[in-house]
Enzyme design. Sequence first.
Site, PDB file in Angstrom:
ATOM      1  N   ASP A  39       0.964  -1.085  -0.083  1.00 56.85           N
ATOM      2  CA  ASP A  39      -0.038  -0.081   0.055  1.00 56.85           C
ATOM      3  C   ASP A  39       0.962   1.193   0.025  1.00 56.85           C
ATOM      4  O   ASP A  39       1.671   1.239   0.410  1.00 56.85           O
ATOM      5  CB  ASP A  39      -0.879   0.064   1.334  1.00 56.85           C
ATOM      6  CG  ASP A  39      -2.173   0.945   1.143  1.00 56.85           C
ATOM      7  OD1 ASP A  39      -1.500   2.124   1.195  1.00 56.85           O
ATOM      8  OD2 ASP A  39      -3.396   0.672   1.062  1.00 56.85           O
ATOM      9  N   ILE A  40       0.583   2.165  -0.693  1.00 58.31           N
ATOM     10  CA  ILE A  40       1.346   3.419  -0.982  1.00 58.31           C
ATOM     11  C   ILE A  40       1.177   4.459   0.251  1.00 58.31           C
ATOM     12  O   ILE A  40       2.059   5.232   0.536  1.00 58.31           O
ATOM     13  CB  ILE A  40       1.094   4.498  -2.099  1.00 58.31           C
ATOM     14  CG1 ILE A  40      -0.310   4.888  -2.085  1.00 58.31           C
ATOM     15  CG2 ILE A  40       1.422   3.380  -3.495  1.00 58.31           C
ATOM     16  CD1 ILE A  40      -0.493   5.742  -3.470  1.00 58.31           C
ATOM     17  N   ASN A  97     -13.173  -3.347   2.625  1.00 52.62           N
ATOM     18  CA  ASN A  97     -14.352  -2.508   2.909  1.00 52.62           C
ATOM     19  C   ASN A  97     -15.171  -2.544   1.738  1.00 52.62           C
ATOM     20  O   ASN A  97     -14.837  -2.922   0.554  1.00 52.62           O
ATOM     21  CB  ASN A  97     -13.614  -1.110   2.861  1.00 52.62           C
ATOM     22  CG  ASN A  97     -12.637  -0.743   3.842  1.00 52.62           C
ATOM     23  OD1 ASN A  97     -12.789  -0.940   5.162  1.00 52.62           O
ATOM     24  ND2 ASN A  97     -11.494  -0.323   3.492  1.00 52.62           N
ATOM     25  N   VAL A 106     -11.906   2.713  -3.548  1.00 52.06           N
ATOM     26  CA  VAL A 106     -11.544   2.207  -4.882  1.00 52.06           C
ATOM     27  C   VAL A 106     -12.536   0.897  -5.322  1.00 52.06           C
ATOM     28  O   VAL A 106     -12.463  -0.084  -4.833  1.00 52.06           O
ATOM     29  CB  VAL A 106     -10.067   1.758  -5.040  1.00 52.06           C
ATOM     30  CG1 VAL A 106      -9.949   1.037  -6.522  1.00 52.06           C
ATOM     31  CG2 VAL A 106      -9.096   2.624  -4.493  1.00 52.06           C
ATOM     32  N   HIS A 110     -10.636  -5.531  -3.147  1.00 53.54           N
ATOM     33  CA  HIS A 110      -9.279  -5.440  -2.555  1.00 53.54           C
ATOM     34  C   HIS A 110      -9.396  -5.634  -1.046  1.00 53.54           C
ATOM     35  O   HIS A 110     -10.298  -5.374  -0.332  1.00 53.54           O
ATOM     36  CB  HIS A 110      -8.375  -4.021  -2.844  1.00 53.54           C
ATOM     37  CG  HIS A 110      -9.065  -2.897  -2.169  1.00 53.54           C
ATOM     38  ND1 HIS A 110      -9.983  -2.321  -2.889  1.00 53.54           N
ATOM     39  CD2 HIS A 110      -8.697  -2.051  -1.288  1.00 53.54           C
ATOM     40  CE1 HIS A 110     -10.455  -1.272  -2.162  1.00 53.54           C
ATOM     41  NE2 HIS A 110      -9.576  -1.079  -1.511  1.00 53.54           N
ATOM     42  N   HIS A 112      -7.105  -5.897   2.226  1.00 50.36           N
ATOM     43  CA  HIS A 112      -5.928  -5.228   2.968  1.00 50.36           C
ATOM     44  C   HIS A 112      -5.380  -6.460   3.988  1.00 50.36           C
ATOM     45  O   HIS A 112      -6.088  -6.968   4.787  1.00 50.36           O
ATOM     46  CB  HIS A 112      -6.456  -4.001   3.713  1.00 50.36           C
ATOM     47  CG  HIS A 112      -6.864  -2.857   3.251  1.00 50.36           C
ATOM     48  ND1 HIS A 112      -6.030  -1.699   2.842  1.00 50.36           N
ATOM     49  CD2 HIS A 112      -8.158  -2.579   2.669  1.00 50.36           C
ATOM     50  CE1 HIS A 112      -6.825  -0.774   2.204  1.00 50.36           C
ATOM     51  NE2 HIS A 112      -8.026  -1.363   2.068  1.00 50.36           N
TER      52      HIS A 112
END
Length: 125
Positions: A39-40, A97, A106, A110, A112
């Site tokens: 993750d950025i 989420n 987004v 995805h 996390h």
Amino acid sequence: MPIDPTRPYDDDNIFARILRDEIPSKRVYEDEWAIAFHDINPQARLHILVIPRGKYVSWDDFAAKANDEEIGGFIRAVANVAREHDLVQPGYRLLANVGHDGGQEVPHLHVHLFGGQRLGPMIAR
């Protein structure tokens, strides 16, 4: 801004662009079902995102539309990333989420993966 998980898939979302290598990512895992990358904006010592290669807006969309092989492959990919980063012991957290109230930002499924430290309570009150 949180998104509506029932809207159509957007081919221009950031994760779709990462899948097409239009945007660089620091990949740590890749197979026919998923890719994983750092993750950025990490929220833990280790914060990796795992995304399916298929066009799914959310966990709900994925569960409703993906075939059994895609579902199994994606779940195994998430587990493989955790094992490859030695997180099974002492432990890690997964978070997906979904929708506005879930804080999804987004419109591509995805997960996390958080680890590398003792994690606090799931939800701060």
